[in-house]
Enzyme design. Sequence first.
Site, PDB file in Angstrom:
ATOM      1  N   HIS A  21       4.299  -6.646 -10.820  1.00 29.77           N
ATOM      2  CA  HIS A  21       4.497  -6.219  -9.430  1.00 29.77           C
ATOM      3  C   HIS A  21       3.846  -7.142  -8.405  1.00 29.77           C
ATOM      4  O   HIS A  21       4.391  -7.350  -7.325  1.00 29.77           O
ATOM      5  CB  HIS A  21       3.921  -4.807  -9.263  1.00 29.77           C
ATOM      6  CG  HIS A  21       4.058  -4.255  -7.881  1.00 29.77           C
ATOM      7  ND1 HIS A  21       5.276  -3.917  -7.332  1.00 29.77           N
ATOM      8  CD2 HIS A  21       3.132  -3.992  -6.914  1.00 29.77           C
ATOM      9  CE1 HIS A  21       5.103  -3.457  -6.094  1.00 29.77           C
ATOM     10  NE2 HIS A  21       3.805  -3.500  -5.820  1.00 29.77           N
ATOM     11  N   ASP A  67       7.815  -5.131 -13.618  1.00 33.71           N
ATOM     12  CA  ASP A  67       7.103  -4.368 -12.591  1.00 33.71           C
ATOM     13  C   ASP A  67       6.987  -2.904 -13.017  1.00 33.71           C
ATOM     14  O   ASP A  67       7.999  -2.229 -13.233  1.00 33.71           O
ATOM     15  CB  ASP A  67       7.874  -4.477 -11.278  1.00 33.71           C
ATOM     16  CG  ASP A  67       7.112  -3.954 -10.069  1.00 33.71           C
ATOM     17  OD1 ASP A  67       6.242  -3.091 -10.243  1.00 33.71           O
ATOM     18  OD2 ASP A  67       7.406  -4.411  -8.953  1.00 33.71           O
ATOM     19  N   SER A 113       6.399  -4.567  -1.780  1.00 31.59           N
ATOM     20  CA  SER A 113       6.007  -3.223  -2.189  1.00 31.59           C
ATOM     21  C   SER A 113       6.196  -2.276  -1.000  1.00 31.59           C
ATOM     22  O   SER A 113       7.298  -2.187  -0.458  1.00 31.59           O
ATOM     23  CB  SER A 113       4.562  -3.246  -2.698  1.00 31.59           C
ATOM     24  OG  SER A 113       4.228  -2.051  -3.349  1.00 31.59           O
ATOM     25  N   TRP A 114       5.165  -1.549  -0.563  1.00 37.48           N
ATOM     26  CA  TRP A 114       5.292  -0.739   0.647  1.00 37.48           C
ATOM     27  C   TRP A 114       5.707  -1.616   1.833  1.00 37.48           C
ATOM     28  O   TRP A 114       6.448  -1.179   2.722  1.00 37.48           O
ATOM     29  CB  TRP A 114       3.976  -0.023   0.963  1.00 37.48           C
ATOM     30  CG  TRP A 114       3.840   0.371   2.398  1.00 37.48           C
ATOM     31  CD1 TRP A 114       3.036  -0.185   3.343  1.00 37.48           C
ATOM     32  CD2 TRP A 114       4.577   1.409   3.083  1.00 37.48           C
ATOM     33  NE1 TRP A 114       3.214   0.422   4.560  1.00 37.48           N
ATOM     34  CE2 TRP A 114       4.154   1.410   4.434  1.00 37.48           C
ATOM     35  CE3 TRP A 114       5.548   2.321   2.685  1.00 37.48           C
ATOM     36  CZ2 TRP A 114       4.664   2.286   5.376  1.00 37.48           C
ATOM     37  CZ3 TRP A 114       6.060   3.201   3.634  1.00 37.48           C
ATOM     38  CH2 TRP A 114       5.614   3.183   4.963  1.00 37.48           C
ATOM     39  N   GLY A 128       0.834  -1.205   0.000  1.00 35.56           N
ATOM     40  CA  GLY A 128       0.000   0.000   0.000  1.00 35.56           C
ATOM     41  C   GLY A 128       0.869   1.256   0.000  1.00 35.56           C
ATOM     42  O   GLY A 128       1.520   1.536  -1.009  1.00 35.56           O
TER      43      GLY A 128
END
Length: 362
Positions: free
Chosen positions: A340, A308, A133-134, A58
């Site tokens: 991704h 990605d 990711s985050w 996120g």
Amino acid sequence: MNFSRLRTTSKVTGEWKYDQPVANKSGLLQVDAAPDHKLYWEEYGNPDGEPVMFLHGGPGGACAPPMARFFDPKRYRVILFDQRGCGKSEPTVASAGPQVALTNNTTDHLVDDINKLRDALGITGRMHVFGGSWGSTLALTYAIRHADKVASLILRGIFLGATEDLLYMYQGNAATFTKTPYALTEPGAYIAYPDEWKAFVEVIAPEERGDIMGAYKKIFDMVPASQAERERQLQAAVAWSVWEGTISNMIPDNADAGKFGEADFALCFAQIEAHFFANGLFLEPDYIVRNVGALKGLDIHIVHGRFDQVCPLSQASRLVAALEEIGAPPASYVKTDAGHSAMEGQTVLALTAIMNGLPRIG
């Protein structure tokens, strides 16, 4: 020409090694007051196994049961939890509004929450920290500050959060889009997803497209005074969410936006992301690369999709170069033929193989 045998999505199909487990237990942990932030968590696998702290993406993405399928349920004790303001945690942006749910919602708070959850669940030694990711940003930040609590870092889709990284995904050619919508005037994810980009950009008035993220944030910060304003805010949140959800897959499923198109998820996801991005992730510029020395001695594994477009491969390469410069190269660095999402076939295989091959804690 017969197109019937062409693959229409790159999402995981038969690549899972482990069946979907059932949670052993779940709960809400209060981690703050005013507002009373409570984290929803679930435990999977072996209650006496090696602990794995799973950090979702996120910010604002939330967890889901399939995320427990990367791990051998006989070996690992897997903790999934929803970060502040999203998923089943309380309060959420969707239920209480951003003015409440985004209060005390920063990277420092999220790092501290990991330790509060550790303590509440009786995790006293080192643990595996798994983030994508985050979640990779948060995992790296946590490890920089609490290396003594980390046995290994398993990172997917590296996100370093530099300004150029955000501009690549959200700004692209938006400033010139009105006159030349298909001109490649700036680098960006729009190059591979022009139709999806059009839907994302056209939510914003032409005169505001010089700063797309700022224009969206302005809509998200609005306190709706009418049904039309509420609908405008939801439209923007869904557009933001669907843009990221779509380009997360190398071959997107345009017929089904999944959770990214759902109102509650989109409101949380979009507004929390915009909140963190507008504030530089609540980290000093280039925080991770400048502090990479604190990671020396940790067992680090990186998986990144070559295609990605949310977090381009260059971010993983930059992190690897920084680790190599201090004499601490990652134990493994796998580039998959994927986008991704963690839920793409090759990435699922790579992450599962890494977890199965990790040195045992202790």
